[in-house]
Design a protein around this motif. Structure first.
Motif, mmCIF file in Angstrom:
data_model
loop_
_atom_site.group_PDB
_atom_site.id
_atom_site.type_symbol
_atom_site.label_atom_id
_atom_site.label_comp_id
_atom_site.label_asym_id
_atom_site.label_seq_id
_atom_site.Cartn_x
_atom_site.Cartn_y
_atom_site.Cartn_z
ATOM 1 N N SER A 122 46.041 28.212 9.584
ATOM 2 C CA SER A 122 46.563 29.199 10.532
ATOM 3 C C SER A 122 45.723 30.463 10.558
ATOM 4 C CB SER A 122 48.015 29.537 10.187
ATOM 5 O OG SER A 122 48.091 30.171 8.915
ATOM 6 N N VAL A 123 45.112 30.820 9.410
ATOM 7 C CA VAL A 123 44.283 32.024 9.342
ATOM 8 C C VAL A 123 42.932 31.800 10.005
ATOM 9 C CG1 VAL A 123 43.069 33.580 7.776
ATOM 10 C CG2 VAL A 123 45.427 32.930 7.296
ATOM 11 N N LEU A 124 42.315 30.644 9.738
ATOM 12 C CA LEU A 124 40.948 30.387 10.203
ATOM 13 C C LEU A 124 40.896 29.716 11.572
ATOM 14 C CD1 LEU A 124 39.456 29.059 6.842
ATOM 15 C CD2 LEU A 124 39.267 31.360 7.770
ATOM 16 N N ALA A 125 42.005 29.184 12.045
ATOM 17 C CA ALA A 125 41.993 28.451 13.309
ATOM 18 C C ALA A 125 41.596 29.349 14.474
ATOM 19 C CB ALA A 125 43.369 27.838 13.577
ATOM 20 N N ASP A 126 40.824 28.815 15.399
ATOM 21 C CA ASP A 126 40.373 29.567 16.570
ATOM 22 C C ASP A 126 40.413 28.650 17.780
ATOM 23 O OD1 ASP A 126 39.504 31.708 18.026
ATOM 24 O OD2 ASP A 126 37.683 32.062 16.864
ATOM 25 N N ASN A 127 40.013 29.143 18.933
ATOM 26 C CA ASN A 127 39.997 28.336 20.148
ATOM 27 C C ASN A 127 38.677 28.561 20.872
ATOM 28 O OD1 ASN A 127 40.442 30.599 22.287
ATOM 29 N ND2 ASN A 127 42.039 30.960 20.763
ATOM 30 N N HIS A 128 38.537 27.935 22.017
ATOM 31 C CA HIS A 128 37.282 28.013 22.770
ATOM 32 C C HIS A 128 37.404 28.936 23.987
ATOM 33 C CE1 HIS A 128 35.575 24.809 20.349
ATOM 34 N NE2 HIS A 128 36.683 24.118 20.519
ATOM 35 N N GLY A 129 38.351 29.856 23.932
ATOM 36 C CA GLY A 129 38.522 30.784 25.033
ATOM 37 C C GLY A 129 37.467 31.874 25.020
ATOM 38 N N PRO A 130 37.535 32.801 25.968
ATOM 39 C CA PRO A 130 36.571 33.915 26.005
ATOM 40 C C PRO A 130 36.708 34.804 24.772
ATOM 41 C CG PRO A 130 38.383 34.282 27.549
ATOM 42 C CD PRO A 130 38.522 32.881 27.065
ATOM 43 N N ARG A 131 35.629 35.475 24.428
ATOM 44 C CA ARG A 131 35.612 36.315 23.234
ATOM 45 C C ARG A 131 36.545 37.520 23.410
ATOM 46 N NH1 ARG A 131 31.694 36.541 19.496
ATOM 47 N NH2 ARG A 131 31.670 34.301 19.925
ATOM 48 N N SER A 132 37.353 37.769 22.416
ATOM 49 C CA SER A 132 38.300 38.873 22.461
ATOM 50 C C SER A 132 37.589 40.219 22.323
ATOM 51 C CB SER A 132 39.328 38.721 21.335
ATOM 52 O OG SER A 132 40.125 39.875 21.215
ATOM 53 N N LYS A 133 37.905 41.153 23.238
ATOM 54 C CA LYS A 133 37.339 42.496 23.155
ATOM 55 C C LYS A 133 37.892 43.247 21.945
ATOM 56 C CE LYS A 133 36.601 42.883 28.150
ATOM 57 N NZ LYS A 133 36.933 43.645 29.391
ATOM 58 N N TRP A 134 39.109 42.917 21.569
ATOM 59 C CA TRP A 134 39.689 43.539 20.386
ATOM 60 C C TRP A 134 38.923 43.140 19.125
ATOM 61 C CZ3 TRP A 134 42.865 47.506 20.181
ATOM 62 C CH2 TRP A 134 43.688 47.785 21.272
ATOM 63 N N ALA A 135 38.503 41.875 19.065
ATOM 64 C CA ALA A 135 37.734 41.408 17.903
ATOM 65 C C ALA A 135 36.389 42.121 17.817
ATOM 66 C CB ALA A 135 37.534 39.894 17.983
ATOM 67 N N VAL A 136 35.725 42.256 18.961
ATOM 68 C CA VAL A 136 34.442 42.962 18.985
ATOM 69 C C VAL A 136 34.652 44.427 18.617
ATOM 70 C CG1 VAL A 136 32.503 43.653 20.434
ATOM 71 C CG2 VAL A 136 33.497 41.375 20.692
ATOM 72 N N GLY A 137 35.706 45.034 19.176
ATOM 73 C CA GLY A 137 35.997 46.433 18.869
ATOM 74 C C GLY A 137 36.323 46.644 17.396
ATOM 75 N N ALA A 138 36.994 45.666 16.780
ATOM 76 C CA ALA A 138 37.325 45.784 15.359
ATOM 77 C C ALA A 138 36.061 45.803 14.500
ATOM 78 C CB ALA A 138 38.236 44.632 14.943
ATOM 79 N N VAL A 139 35.098 44.955 14.853
ATOM 80 C CA VAL A 139 33.834 44.929 14.108
ATOM 81 C C VAL A 139 33.082 46.247 14.286
ATOM 82 C CG1 VAL A 139 31.592 43.799 13.897
ATOM 83 C CG2 VAL A 139 33.648 42.423 14.218
ATOM 84 N N VAL A 140 33.017 46.736 15.531
ATOM 85 C CA VAL A 140 32.293 47.982 15.816
ATOM 86 C C VAL A 140 32.933 49.155 15.082
ATOM 87 C CG1 VAL A 140 31.667 49.623 17.621
ATOM 88 C CG2 VAL A 140 31.449 47.167 18.040
ATOM 89 N N LEU A 141 34.256 49.257 15.149
ATOM 90 C CA LEU A 141 34.953 50.367 14.497
ATOM 91 C C LEU A 141 34.796 50.298 12.981
ATOM 92 C CD1 LEU A 141 36.779 52.829 14.672
ATOM 93 C CD2 LEU A 141 38.761 51.291 14.708
ATOM 94 N N SER A 142 34.847 49.093 12.410
ATOM 95 C CA SER A 142 34.689 48.946 10.964
ATOM 96 C C SER A 142 33.288 49.348 10.525
ATOM 97 C CB SER A 142 34.987 47.505 10.550
ATOM 98 O OG SER A 142 36.320 47.149 10.844
ATOM 99 N N CYS A 143 32.289 48.940 11.286
ATOM 100 C CA CYS A 143 30.910 49.329 10.965
ATOM 101 C C CYS A 143 30.718 50.835 11.100
ATOM 102 C CB CYS A 143 29.934 48.580 11.875
ATOM 103 S SG CYS A 143 29.828 46.804 11.569
ATOM 104 N N PHE A 144 31.307 51.419 12.142
ATOM 105 C CA PHE A 144 31.231 52.874 12.325
ATOM 106 C C PHE A 144 31.874 53.608 11.147
ATOM 107 C CE2 PHE A 144 33.385 56.763 13.770
ATOM 108 C CZ PHE A 144 32.285 57.509 14.192
ATOM 109 N N SER A 145 33.005 53.102 10.680
ATOM 110 C CA SER A 145 33.683 53.729 9.551
ATOM 111 C C SER A 145 32.867 53.582 8.273
ATOM 112 C CB SER A 145 35.067 53.098 9.364
ATOM 113 O OG SER A 145 35.855 53.287 10.528
ATOM 114 N N LEU A 146 32.196 52.443 8.138
ATOM 115 C CA LEU A 146 31.348 52.235 6.960
ATOM 116 C C LEU A 146 30.190 53.236 6.942
ATOM 117 C CD1 LEU A 146 30.804 50.412 4.488
ATOM 118 C CD2 LEU A 146 29.395 48.994 5.993
ATOM 119 N N ILE A 147 29.572 53.437 8.101
ATOM 120 C CA ILE A 147 28.495 54.426 8.197
ATOM 121 C C ILE A 147 29.041 55.831 7.984
ATOM 122 C CG2 ILE A 147 26.769 55.430 9.758
ATOM 123 C CD1 ILE A 147 26.573 52.681 11.099
ATOM 124 N N GLY A 148 30.241 56.082 8.503
ATOM 125 C CA GLY A 148 30.861 57.394 8.305
ATOM 126 C C GLY A 148 31.139 57.676 6.843
#
Length: 235
Positions: A122-148
């Motif tokens: 249930s944690v690792l399962a995914d689908n073949h739909g379009p890429r989630s903008k929230w997922a991309v935003g989560a990575v960007v925000l996490s990287c920004f916080s790491l640099i901060g």
């Protein structure tokens, strides 16, 4: 329960397979496999000897499958009547189906394993739909916080409000992204979310350490100036 049949007087061992299970468990799985498989017809069984007599649908020859203990393991030996044609395919099928039955019994006997597998699926399962903008935003925000967190080490005074805000924002966005993705969702990106969570955890530790270090520097640096100011006012 023990049933008997009229086995052939002379047999020869034609196949042997070892299993990573005790003899009692292997015999129970063997008996169930032969009874419910369409490729074999059970003639009789002997619980004491842990053996099962069976026929193949294509003939009247009687075969015997015996379970013997092999230390902590067990082995299944197939005895065939003398002079019978080679039935290697049938022996291989029996061993394969027996292996599958043992795996099924082990899984049923360990519900914790099933629950653990279902959780990670249930944690690792995914689908073949379009890429989630929230997922991309989560990575960007996490990287920004790491640099901060790295840049905070050079600050002159601590800013706990910014630190707490970044930490809360990271995990809120990661939580929304996790809820939006997955097997039953319309968008994909669950693996990106997990990567973002890992980065967010590292960034959280770094932010807390950096802000604490700056707090110590600020407290140490402001103490002498504060003392001098008190002495001047006293004069």
């Amino acid at each position: 329960m023990t049933t008997t049949s009229n086995p052939a007087s002379n047999r020869v061992s034609v196949a042997r397979q070892t299993y990573q299970s005790p003899a009692v468990q292997t015999y129970a799985a063997l008996l169930q496999t032969l009874r419910f498989s369409a490729g074999f017809d059970v003639v009789g069984n002997n619980d004491t000897a842990q053996s099962v007599m069976f026929r193949l649908p294509s003939g009247d020859d009687e075969y015997e499958a015996r379970v013997v203990a092999d230390g902590a393991q067990s082995a299944v030996i197939i005895d065939a009547p003398l002079g019978v044609n080679d039935r290697s395919a049938a022996y291989s099928r029996l061993y394969r189906e027996l292996s599958e039955q043992l795996v099924a019994q082990t899984t049923v006997a360990n519900p914790n394993v099933v629950a653990n597998q279902q959780f990670w699926q249930s944690v690792l399962a995914d689908n073949h739909g379009p890429r989630s903008k929230w997922a991309v935003g989560a990575v960007v925000l996490s990287c920004f916080s790491l640099i901060g967190g790295i840049s905070i080490f050079s600050d002159r005074h601590p800013d706990w409000q910014v630190t707490i805000l970044l930490i809360i924002s990271m995990f809120v966005v990661c939580g929304i992204a996790f809820a939006c993705t997955g097997r039953g969702s319309k968008v994909s990106g669950r693996r990106l979310v997990l990567i973002a969570v890992a980065i967010a955890c590292v960034a959280t530790v770094l932010l807390m350490v950096a802000t604490t270090v700056v707090q110590i520097r600020y407290s140490t640096g402001s103490a002498p100036a504060f003392s001098v100011a008190l002495q001047s006012s006293a004069r």
